[in-house]
Structures are given as C-alpha cells and as structure tokens.
Design an enzyme around this catalytic site. Structure first.
Site, mmCIF file in Angstrom:
data_model
loop_
_atom_site.group_PDB
_atom_site.id
_atom_site.type_symbol
_atom_site.label_atom_id
_atom_site.label_comp_id
_atom_site.label_asym_id
_atom_site.label_seq_id
_atom_site.Cartn_x
_atom_site.Cartn_y
_atom_site.Cartn_z
ATOM 1 N N TYR A 74 0.727 -1.246 -0.113
ATOM 2 C CA TYR A 74 -0.150 0.094 0.018
ATOM 3 C C TYR A 74 0.780 1.369 -0.108
ATOM 4 O O TYR A 74 1.861 1.298 0.467
ATOM 5 C CB TYR A 74 -1.082 0.170 1.354
ATOM 6 C CG TYR A 74 -1.509 -1.316 1.363
ATOM 7 C CD1 TYR A 74 -2.691 -1.590 0.472
ATOM 8 C CD2 TYR A 74 -1.581 -1.809 2.380
ATOM 9 C CE1 TYR A 74 -3.394 -2.821 0.587
ATOM 10 C CE2 TYR A 74 -2.090 -3.037 2.481
ATOM 11 C CZ TYR A 74 -3.237 -3.556 1.470
ATOM 12 O OH TYR A 74 -3.944 -4.552 1.667
ATOM 13 N N MET A 75 0.239 2.403 -0.553
ATOM 14 C CA MET A 75 0.786 3.708 -0.517
ATOM 15 C C MET A 75 -0.290 4.684 -0.084
ATOM 16 O O MET A 75 -1.224 4.827 -0.537
ATOM 17 C CB MET A 75 1.154 4.332 -2.005
ATOM 18 C CG MET A 75 2.198 3.297 -2.384
ATOM 19 S SD MET A 75 3.127 3.943 -3.672
ATOM 20 C CE MET A 75 4.346 2.492 -3.822
ATOM 21 N N ASP A 76 -0.158 4.602 1.411
ATOM 22 C CA ASP A 76 -1.224 5.249 2.158
ATOM 23 C C ASP A 76 -1.697 6.773 1.943
ATOM 24 O O ASP A 76 -2.955 7.208 2.103
ATOM 25 C CB ASP A 76 -1.162 5.116 3.560
ATOM 26 C CG ASP A 76 -1.151 3.423 3.914
ATOM 27 O OD1 ASP A 76 -2.029 2.852 3.302
ATOM 28 O OD2 ASP A 76 -0.490 3.175 4.903
ATOM 29 N N ALA A 77 -0.951 7.553 1.349
ATOM 30 C CA ALA A 77 -1.110 8.774 1.195
ATOM 31 C C ALA A 77 -1.737 8.984 -0.481
ATOM 32 O O ALA A 77 -2.829 9.525 -0.638
ATOM 33 C CB ALA A 77 0.081 9.651 1.205
ATOM 34 N N GLY A 79 -4.602 12.281 4.938
ATOM 35 C CA GLY A 79 -5.366 13.344 5.756
ATOM 36 C C GLY A 79 -6.952 12.675 5.760
ATOM 37 O O GLY A 79 -7.501 12.923 6.784
ATOM 38 N N ASN A 94 -7.043 -0.893 9.044
ATOM 39 C CA ASN A 94 -6.768 -1.345 10.254
ATOM 40 C C ASN A 94 -5.535 -0.760 11.075
ATOM 41 O O ASN A 94 -5.452 -0.894 12.414
ATOM 42 C CB ASN A 94 -6.233 -2.869 10.032
ATOM 43 C CG ASN A 94 -5.318 -2.887 8.863
ATOM 44 O OD1 ASN A 94 -5.262 -2.313 7.816
ATOM 45 N ND2 ASN A 94 -4.270 -3.842 9.130
ATOM 46 N N TYR A 95 -4.608 -0.199 10.246
ATOM 47 C CA TYR A 95 -3.705 0.470 11.059
ATOM 48 C C TYR A 95 -3.665 1.798 11.255
ATOM 49 O O TYR A 95 -4.508 2.595 10.634
ATOM 50 C CB TYR A 95 -2.400 0.555 10.030
ATOM 51 C CG TYR A 95 -1.305 -0.313 10.249
ATOM 52 C CD1 TYR A 95 -1.111 -1.828 9.950
ATOM 53 C CD2 TYR A 95 -0.366 0.127 11.254
ATOM 54 C CE1 TYR A 95 -0.118 -2.484 10.236
ATOM 55 C CE2 TYR A 95 0.686 -1.035 11.789
ATOM 56 C CZ TYR A 95 0.805 -2.136 11.194
ATOM 57 O OH TYR A 95 1.640 -3.071 11.665
ATOM 58 N N TYR A 155 -1.574 5.367 12.277
ATOM 59 C CA TYR A 155 -0.099 6.020 12.154
ATOM 60 C C TYR A 155 -0.323 7.134 12.895
ATOM 61 O O TYR A 155 -1.215 8.199 12.582
ATOM 62 C CB TYR A 155 0.104 6.405 10.742
ATOM 63 C CG TYR A 155 0.245 4.996 9.856
ATOM 64 C CD1 TYR A 155 1.753 4.744 9.693
ATOM 65 C CD2 TYR A 155 -0.733 4.749 9.079
ATOM 66 C CE1 TYR A 155 1.880 3.713 8.759
ATOM 67 C CE2 TYR A 155 -0.408 3.644 8.341
ATOM 68 C CZ TYR A 155 0.817 2.926 8.036
ATOM 69 O OH TYR A 155 1.224 2.122 7.108
#
Ligand SMILES: *[C@@H]1O[C@H](CO)[C@@H](O)[C@H](O)[C@H]1NC(C)=O
Ligand SMILES: *[C@@H]1O[C@H](CO)[C@@H](O)[C@H](O)[C@H]1NC(C)=O
Ligand SMILES: *[C@@H]1O[C@H](CO)[C@@H](O)[C@H](O)[C@H]1NC(C)=O
Length: 743
Positions: free
Chosen positions: A378-381, A387, A467-468, A470
């Site tokens: 994954y690339m969460d941004a 945001g 699930n995570y 940050y």
C-alpha cells in the site's frame, strides 16, 4: 446489508462526515489572562483537583460559572476567511470552486464525474516568502483533480478572476488519482451485488449477515491492472467480535472495477482454511471485564495554571516560545508545516529554518507472495489520502487535556466541503525530561546545581488507514530541534491458517519448518511480516533558500609511526554535495556520516556556515528486489536520504498519480536526472522505516511502536539558545492535592 453489520463498515463512518457539521470550534488565544493562579483545591467535579486551563476542547460541556472565562473564538467554518497565502481553501472558497466547475464544459455535459482532490494551489514560493501580514493575499487558486468517465483531468480555478484553466487533460500518467471516500465506501458494498460472491462466502460457512469486506488498493503488476482502475476486496466475519480483522475469510479475493463497481473476478484459494474464532479478539474497554489484579495507575495529567504558552493566530499560524510556523491540514499529506522559523536570542531576529515539511508518501509492502497477499503493497497517502483517513482525535487520550484542536476542511467527490473535526492537536509536553543541566562536584568548592526542565510543543495527527493507525508528531524544542516521530498502532492485517499450534506446522526432511510468512499469533491466525516506510518532504531553507547539502563523513585516521601512543583516531571530513546522485544516501553504522544543510553565504561569528542537520534514528531499508513491481513504485525508499532541487511539481514521492502507477514518476526517477544541488534551493527527503515481524503481543491490537528523526541546529546559533531558560520554582507550579488517595 443488515443493520447489524454496519459497524464494521469503517468507511461508512467516514461518509457520515459528509453531513456537513459546521459546529463551533475553539482555539486558544493564550496566554492572555491576568487571572493568575487558580484555586487548585476546588475540585468539585473531578477526582483530582483541576487547575482548569483557559481553554477546553470542544467535546467538553460548556464552562461552569467558576471557570475563568477563557478567551475563545467561536469558530464557524462557514465564515472562515483566508488570512495567509498558504491557508487552506475555506468553505466559501470551496463552494465558489464547485459552482465555477459546474458550469465548465468538462462537467456540465452530464457525464459522470468526481473530484478526487480540490486543494489550494499554493502561490509561488517567492510570493509567499515576500508576503507579510497586512499585505493583500496573492490570488487565491484551487488545484483540482477530477475524473470524467475514464479520463483524469487537472485544472486550476482562479477564485478572483473566476477563470478555470486546464493544466493537463486528459492526464497521460501511468497512475490514477487518490480514491475518493465515496469510492472506498461503495467498494465495501460492491461484493454483495454479485451472487457468486455471496455463494462463495456462504460456502465458507459464514452467514452473509456477519460479513464485511474491505477495499484494498491493488498495486500494479501489469496484467489485471492494465487500462482500468481496479481494487481488491477481502472479507471478514464480524460474528462475535468488533475486531473483524482477526477473522479473515482467508484466500477470498474479489477484484472490482473501481469505476463501475462491478465484480471482475473472484478467487478463493482458502476453502480449506477455517475462519479463526472470535475468542480474545475484543479490545474495547467497556467489554473487557475487570478481573485483572495488576496494580492500576492513578490518573495523571499536566496542569498549566496560567494557560498554554502558545497562540494560534488567524487559525493557522502557531507561535510558541522561540518558534512560529503555519499549520494546515491536508487531505493527502495529513498536516503540512510551512514557513517554520525560529527566534534567535542573540540577534533578536526570527530566522528561516524550513519552508515546508510533510509526509509525502507511505509504502507498506507485505511479505507473502501468495495470491491473496502479494498485491498488499500500500501507498497510504497517494492511494487512500493520509489526511482523509485521519479521524477526529480523542481528547484526554490521543492528546492531553491542555491540547488545542484544529479541524480539516476537505471536499467530497461532488466538491461539497465537509469538516473533519479535531483532526490535529497542538499541545505543550512536559515529560519530566531535562533541557540541560550541570551539578558541580564538591571538590570544586562551587555549589552549582543548574537544571532546566524540557518543555516541548507537539503537533499531532493520527491517520487510521483501515486497520492500521499512524501517529505523526512534530515536536518542537526550544533548543532549535524539531523531532518528527511516527508511531504505529492499530490492528494487524492477519492471515488465516489451519494451524492452531506451532507443533502442527509441516517440516521438511531436514526439519525446516514450512514458511509461514509471519508468526502464529493465536489459533488459526498468522501475523504476516511487513514493512512500513514513511517518506518526509523537508524543504529546509536555512537562513533563506540558497542552501547546500554537506556530507560529514566520519573516518578513521591512522597515526604516523612514532607520532602518538595512539594508533588511530576519528576525524570529520566535510564534502559539499554537487549533484543529486551524490545525495542518494544509504545509512550504514560502519560508514557513519552527518547530513547537514547549510546556508551558502551566511556564517556564524567564528566562520562556520549556518546549518541544520538531519539526524536519523532507528530505521529500516527495504530488502525487496529493485525490479520487484512494488519496489519500482516504492523506489523512493531505495535510499534513506535524497536531495533534489526545489521544484513546485515534485512533492509526492510516488508521483502525483500514485494509484496503480508503474513507478515512472517517483523521487528515484527525478533524482536520477542528477541535477545540480549546490548553492540552490534544495529539498531533503528522509524515509523512516520499520520492519515488522509480528509477535503475540501485537494481538489483538498493537501497543504503539515508534521511531523518529531530528532536524537539529548545527552551528545555526552562536551558542546554546536556551541558556537563559528559567528553572522551575516551587511557587510557579500548581499545588494540587489528590482528592482520593488510594491505598
Ligand atoms: C448478497 O447478500 C446480501 C446480504 O444478504 C444481499 O443483500 C444481496 O442482495 C445478495 N446479493 C445477491 C446478488 O444476491
Ligand atoms: C444467520 O443470521 C440470521 C439473522 O441474524 C439468523 O437468523 C441465522 O440463524 C444465522 N445463521 C447462522 C448459520 O448463523
Ligand atoms: C520539475 O518537475 C517536473 C515533474 O517532475 C519536471 O517535468 C520538470 O522538468 C522539473 N523541472 C526542473 C527544472 O527540473
């Protein structure tokens, strides 16, 4: 879906945010009171005496009569105005953008369209730097990324001239824009439109009323991801637990067309893998019972009887001690710090340190190549919006009582603004640490005991990407240091297995255990090994934009025979880095270096260039093959440090269009142009990494793991900038008595 299953659709909660709730918000304007010390013994409503602060978070009930009147501004986002060139778009501006776009030819034809991003188009850096409070703002513009049918378009909307300009249309990049919240929401329901999905789930023994499915970005591997936007969905049983992540329907992967929401393919490689049970998966306090005899903790809190020492001017400019900076929530980066400046106690000048700093991208590859797991990179941004995934902070727990909060104002897919309340908190921290000290030994005859407590200012946001969780902290110290800290918590992404105990795991003839790709955490649950990389964009401007990057290599020097009883010593060798490739840095304990950003002309009194250094701490580097498709897309993690010349369009380390990108527009590609970086406006990129081999303590929810790096002044000040900091004295501090003293 049955109402019973609604709680697991986390994206539903997100969607609820679209009901635009313009509630009032409170920002502190302190220290402004002359009330003096409070009566700490008046503790009618609290088990501990409360020396009440001058502001409360807005979840608290209204102030009681006895409360000192805090100076509050009722913050109605409907009437927000922009006061600074970098202020995010306001509700009024978003509404104007939306109305201008609605009459634009691209969107007025009736073709289905969605706005994937509407944010401030930041003015040119030189205009922002030249702007002073009281000056008119540079023209306010919006940068818009939209999809119309199968095409992506980039536009700018000029709010003063009402002009809409096309910047790129249709976009030819390999990737697609960030998903919208609506898409993520729709994808959670999409599997149930397909009878075969229903049949497969039922065949796995799971009641359709007990199932929830979760959207997982597909990455890019070249076959199934070609020429259309796709997403994968995996499903869990929530029967008997809120922690559905621990009950995967292992091996079931549903490929969905992200534009049409149609199911393209169903693969079930796990028909023989049982659904793990719900035992011990609970983590909610109210359901956990109290039969634990561990010695408990008494309540603990920080009191600031004179209120906080920081102010937030015009909603976005934070001033605290020697620091000031602009702070804004951002749908992609989370929070953006801009124009970070520090006051110099020797010259009384407020000096530039960093023009902008933010999380540019995250990369989270899982280490299991099987069908249901290989794509989890994954690339969460760039895929999910770091945001957008930031949930409201929980007062007293996410942030202490003395915190102030800032809301994010973002847009839904139709361009309507919505408020993400309490998305960022700002507070002062006293963790009992020491700023500096010295005690003189009695042999000197000098009765010296000088100690200064360390108080810092923290800016915090927490993104819950599925699930995570940050936790991102930027912590400002009065000695000029800025610490960027990443905390990881939340719930593991786990894999179902038929194994209930390690003694069942297959072994080969040599006795080697079958590769599990992780750790057996509980019966039928494997915590899969994975990495987390968080890449920070740091546009340092030390005393202005013209800076150079200096590697200070620590080297062993052998002495000449007979020169000294010593055979060797360590020396510091400074090299100004000329071009980008020489600034591609892999950290090594056995090749230690410091990494300085120095001003090209400004020196201290004794002649050292003024500088800041990037101080890495515990981190990790990816072990994946550079030609592995996820590592190509995540190539910005190939080095821990990169330096590029400032370029307004190089902000996102995985490229502007990250979703399903091929890795052709990453920081690695830009850096390989090997441009000059000496005596230039430069940007430093730092990647903080974690290898995560799960352990049983990570079940059913993970205690926070954190790491950090520092930006530390290095010959920036003439001397210790907190020399004149005052010590604590007894009479400065609130004297609070515990109302209840436990045995
Ligand atoms: C699948 O199951 C869900 C839940 O019972 C139901 O709402 C939906 O209509 C089903 N889909 C099909 C295509 O039968
Ligand atoms: C499935 O759920 C329905 C509705 O809650 C219930 O009536 C039924 O007994 C359940 N079946 C199983 C096998 O759990
Ligand atoms: C700025 O960045 C864009 C995107 O990477 C690139 O096309 C352009 O050439 C860059 N400009 C310079 C001067 O490097």
């Amino acid at each position: 879906m049955e109402p019973k299953t609604f709680f697991c659709f986390i994206f539903l909660i997100v969607t609820a945010g679209f009901i635009i709730s313009f509630t009032s918000t409170n920002f502190p304007h302190a220290p402004s009171s002359t009330t003096g010390l409070l009566d700490c013994t008046d503790s009618s409503s609290s088990p501990l005496c409360a020396s009440r602060n001058f502001f409360f978070n807005k979840q608290k009930p209204p102030f009681s009569k006895q409360d000192p009147k805090p100076k509050l501004k009722n913050h109605d986002h409907l009437s927000d105005t922009a006061n600074h060139p970098l202020d995010p778009l306001t509700v009024m501006e978003f509404n104007k953008v939306r109305s201008l776009l609605s009459s634009h030819a691209l969107f007025s034809s009736g073709a289905p369209h969605a706005f994937h991003s509407i944010v401030l188009e930041e003015p040119e850096k030189n205009l922002v730097r030249a702007w002073e409070k009281g000056n008119p703002l540079p023209p306010r513009k919006a940068s818009v990324i939209a999809r119309v049918g199968p095409d992506t378009h980039v536009l700018t909307v000029d709010l003063s001239s009402s002009r809409v300009d096309i910047v790129d249309s249709p976009v030819r990049a390999s990737g697609y824009p960030m998903m919208t919240l609506e898409e993520m929401n729709d994808v959670t329901f999409a599997p149930f439109t397909n009878a075969d999905v229903n049949r497969t789930i039922v065949a796995r023994g799971v009641n359709l009323t007990d199932v929830c499915c979760f959207p997982l970005s597909s990455g890019w591997y070249g076959r199934k991801e070609e020429n259309k936007r796709v997403i994968k969905s995996q499903c869990y049983s929530n029967q008997g637990t809120a922690n559905f992540y621990m009950r995967p329907i292992e091996g079931l992967t549903i490929l969905i067309d992200l534009d049409t929401k149609q199911v393209i393919e169903i693969v079930d490689t796990g028909p023989n893998i049982p659904i793990p049970g719900s035992t011990n998966t609970e983590y909610r306090f109210k359901n956990l019972g109290t039969n634990d005899k561990t010695r408990g903790l008494n309540p603990i809190s920080i009191e600031q009887p004179r209120g906080p020492s920081f102010v937030i001017e015009d909603n976005h400019v934070v001033k605290w001690a020697n620091w000031e900076f602009h702070l804004k929530p951002d749908p992609r980066a989370g929070v953006v710090l801009s124009q970070v400046r520090v006051h110099d106690p020797d010259t009384q000048v407020t000096r530039e340190v960093m023009y902008q700093g933010f999380v540019s991208e995250l990369f989270v590859p899982y280490m299991d190549p099987s069908d249901a797991w290989y794509f989890k990179t994954y690339m969460d941004a760039g895929e999910y919006g770091f945001g957008l995934q930031a949930m409201p902070l929980v007062p007293l727990n996410d942030c202490p009582r003395n915190a102030a909060y800032m809301d994010g104002v973002f847009t839904a897919a139709d361009g309507t603004p919505f408020v993400r309340e309490n998305m960022v908190c700002i507070f002062e921290r006293y963790a009992g640490d020491i700023g500096w000290r010295h005690s003189e030994s009695p042999i000197s005859g000098l009765p010296i005991k000088e100690v200064r407590p360390k108080v810092t200012l923290v800016v915090r946001m927490v993104a819950s990407v599925g699930n995570y969780d940050y936790i991102i902290d930027y912590e400002f110290q009065t000695d000029g240091l800025i610490k960027a800290k990443v905390g990881l918590s939340g719930i593991l992404m786990v894999k179902g297995t038929s194994y209930q105990n390690k003694n069942q795991v297959n072994k080969d003839k040599e006795g080697n255990e079958e590769e599990l790709h992780g750790t057996l955490l509980a019966e039928n649950i494997i915590g899969v090994i994975h990495d987390h990389y968080v890449t920070f964009y740091l546009d340092l401007d030390v005393d202005g934009p013209d800076n150079s990057f200096v590697k200070v290599n620590l080297k062993r020097q052998e002495t000449e025979p007979g020169e000294s009883p010593r055979k060797s010593y360590m020396k510091a060798v400074k090299n100004i880095v000329k071009t980008e490739k020489d600034a591609q840095i892999k950290l090594s304990l056995y090749d230690p270096s410091e990494f300085h950003v120095v001003n090209s002309v400004k020196t201290t009194r004794v002649g050292n260039p003024t500088g800041y250094k990037i101080v890495p701490r515990a981190t990790a580097a990816s072990l994946l093959d550079h030609d592995d498709p996820p590592q190509k897309r995540g190539a910005f993690t190939n080095n821990q440090i990169w330096v590029t010349p400032y370029n307004k369009s190089e902000k996102w380390a995985a490229g502007l269009f990250t979703y399903q990108s091929h890795g052709d527009d990453t920081l690695a590609v830009w850096s390989d142009r090997d441009r000059d970086i000496e005596n230039k406006d430069i940007v430093v990129w730092y990647t903080l990494g974690f290898h995560h081999v799960p352990c049983q303590e990570d079940f059913p929810i993970m205690p926070t793991v954190s790491s950090s790096f520092d930006l530390k002044p290095a010959n920036f000040f003439e001397r210790n900038p907190i020399l004149r900091a005052a010590p604590n004295f007894e009479h400065d501090l609130p004297v609070c008595e515990a109302k209840y003293v436990s045995a």
